[in-house]
Motif scaffolding. Sequence first.
Motif, short mmCIF file in Angstrom:
data_model
loop_
_atom_site.label_atom_id
_atom_site.label_comp_id
_atom_site.label_asym_id
_atom_site.label_seq_id
_atom_site.Cartn_x
_atom_site.Cartn_y
_atom_site.Cartn_z
N SER A 10 40.20 -21.44 -20.47
CA SER A 10 39.53 -20.33 -19.95
C SER A 10 38.54 -19.77 -20.75
O SER A 10 37.30 -19.31 -20.24
CB SER A 10 40.64 -19.05 -19.53
N PHE A 11 38.61 -19.63 -22.17
CA PHE A 11 37.58 -19.48 -22.94
C PHE A 11 36.54 -20.33 -22.93
O PHE A 11 35.23 -20.29 -22.77
CB PHE A 11 38.00 -19.39 -24.40
N PHE A 12 36.74 -21.56 -22.81
CA PHE A 12 35.76 -22.79 -22.93
C PHE A 12 34.93 -22.58 -21.61
O PHE A 12 33.85 -22.68 -21.53
CB PHE A 12 36.52 -24.28 -22.66
N MET A 13 35.43 -22.36 -20.27
CA MET A 13 34.80 -22.06 -19.17
C MET A 13 33.89 -21.00 -18.79
O MET A 13 33.05 -20.91 -18.22
CB MET A 13 35.91 -22.31 -17.92
N ASN A 14 34.57 -19.66 -19.65
CA ASN A 14 33.98 -18.33 -19.49
C ASN A 14 32.61 -18.49 -20.30
O ASN A 14 31.87 -17.61 -20.16
CB ASN A 14 34.84 -17.41 -19.80
N ASN A 15 32.77 -19.31 -21.67
CA ASN A 15 31.61 -18.80 -22.60
C ASN A 15 30.84 -20.21 -22.87
O ASN A 15 29.87 -19.97 -23.71
CB ASN A 15 32.41 -18.48 -23.82
N ILE A 16 31.13 -21.31 -22.49
CA ILE A 16 30.30 -22.57 -22.68
C ILE A 16 29.86 -23.02 -21.59
O ILE A 16 28.63 -23.71 -21.63
CB ILE A 16 31.28 -23.40 -23.72
N ALA A 17 30.47 -23.24 -20.49
CA ALA A 17 29.97 -24.22 -19.42
C ALA A 17 29.12 -23.11 -18.35
O ALA A 17 29.49 -22.21 -18.37
CB ALA A 17 31.37 -24.65 -18.48
N GLU B 183 30.14 -18.18 -11.64
CA GLU B 183 30.63 -16.90 -12.19
C GLU B 183 30.07 -16.53 -13.50
O GLU B 183 30.03 -15.32 -13.62
CB GLU B 183 32.21 -17.17 -12.38
N ASN B 184 29.95 -17.46 -14.32
CA ASN B 184 29.22 -16.94 -15.66
C ASN B 184 27.87 -16.57 -15.25
O ASN B 184 27.61 -15.51 -16.14
CB ASN B 184 29.23 -18.28 -16.56
N ILE B 185 27.11 -17.00 -14.71
CA ILE B 185 25.89 -16.07 -14.16
C ILE B 185 25.90 -15.00 -13.47
O ILE B 185 25.13 -14.21 -13.91
CB ILE B 185 24.85 -17.26 -13.46
N GLU B 186 26.83 -14.83 -12.78
CA GLU B 186 27.06 -13.32 -12.21
C GLU B 186 27.63 -12.45 -12.96
O GLU B 186 27.29 -11.20 -13.03
CB GLU B 186 27.97 -13.52 -10.93
N HIS B 187 28.25 -12.90 -14.07
CA HIS B 187 28.63 -11.86 -15.40
C HIS B 187 27.56 -12.07 -16.41
O HIS B 187 27.92 -11.43 -17.58
CB HIS B 187 30.08 -12.45 -16.01
N LEU B 188 26.45 -12.52 -16.05
CA LEU B 188 25.24 -12.58 -17.15
C LEU B 188 25.47 -13.19 -18.36
O LEU B 188 25.15 -12.90 -19.51
CB LEU B 188 24.76 -10.89 -17.40
N ARG B 189 26.06 -14.31 -18.31
CA ARG B 189 26.32 -15.14 -19.44
C ARG B 189 25.44 -16.18 -19.47
O ARG B 189 25.59 -17.21 -19.33
CB ARG B 189 27.85 -15.70 -19.64
N PHE B 190 24.18 -15.86 -19.77
CA PHE B 190 23.16 -16.54 -19.66
C PHE B 190 23.04 -17.78 -20.85
O PHE B 190 22.38 -18.80 -20.61
CB PHE B 190 21.74 -15.81 -19.70
N CYS B 191 23.54 -17.54 -21.72
CA CYS B 191 23.91 -18.47 -22.99
C CYS B 191 24.69 -19.77 -22.76
O CYS B 191 24.29 -20.89 -23.41
CB CYS B 191 24.52 -17.94 -24.12
N THR B 192 25.16 -19.88 -21.39
CA THR B 192 25.88 -20.97 -21.04
C THR B 192 24.68 -21.97 -20.46
O THR B 192 25.07 -23.06 -20.71
CB THR B 192 26.89 -20.69 -20.06
N PHE B 193 23.42 -21.59 -20.29
CA PHE B 193 22.48 -22.30 -20.11
C PHE B 193 22.36 -23.53 -21.38
O PHE B 193 21.89 -24.67 -21.22
CB PHE B 193 21.20 -21.83 -19.54
#
Length: 141
Positions: A49-56, A60-70
């Motif tokens: 889950s950490f991998f999917m939420n912070n790296i990939a 969902e990650n974009i909706e939570h503004l995790r743009f670093c995943t790009f």
Amino acid sequence: MGVYQVYPKKRRRVNPFNMMSVTLSLILINVILYILVRILLSVEIISESFFMNNIAISLENIEHLRFCTFFTSMFIHGGFFHIFANMFSLFFIGSLIERILGRKRYLWFYLISGLFAGILFILVEFLFPSGLPAVGASGAL
């Protein structure tokens, strides 16, 4: 008669990444990160889950503004065959493109291509949701 002052030559620090091509540096970074992530997942220091939420990249990650995943997703791969195929392709295609564009422009081209591939993935995922995340250097290639 003039006085000449002799200055000692400045020694340059040796940077191993300057001696390697950008392509080989990218391959090395990808392989090291692949091994590191596999080790961290196997000893359960990080979870799936950490991998999917912070790296990939995922919708969902974009909706939570995790743009670093790009950026992070370009350097992480899902399995051995995935990284092998990407790095094999990168070695041959990247070496050619690097000679054509030069080191700096090639690195920027690689990173911007990966960024646009991530954006395209999010647009397609928004239109046709699958719920699957994306990782790998395929978009940058």
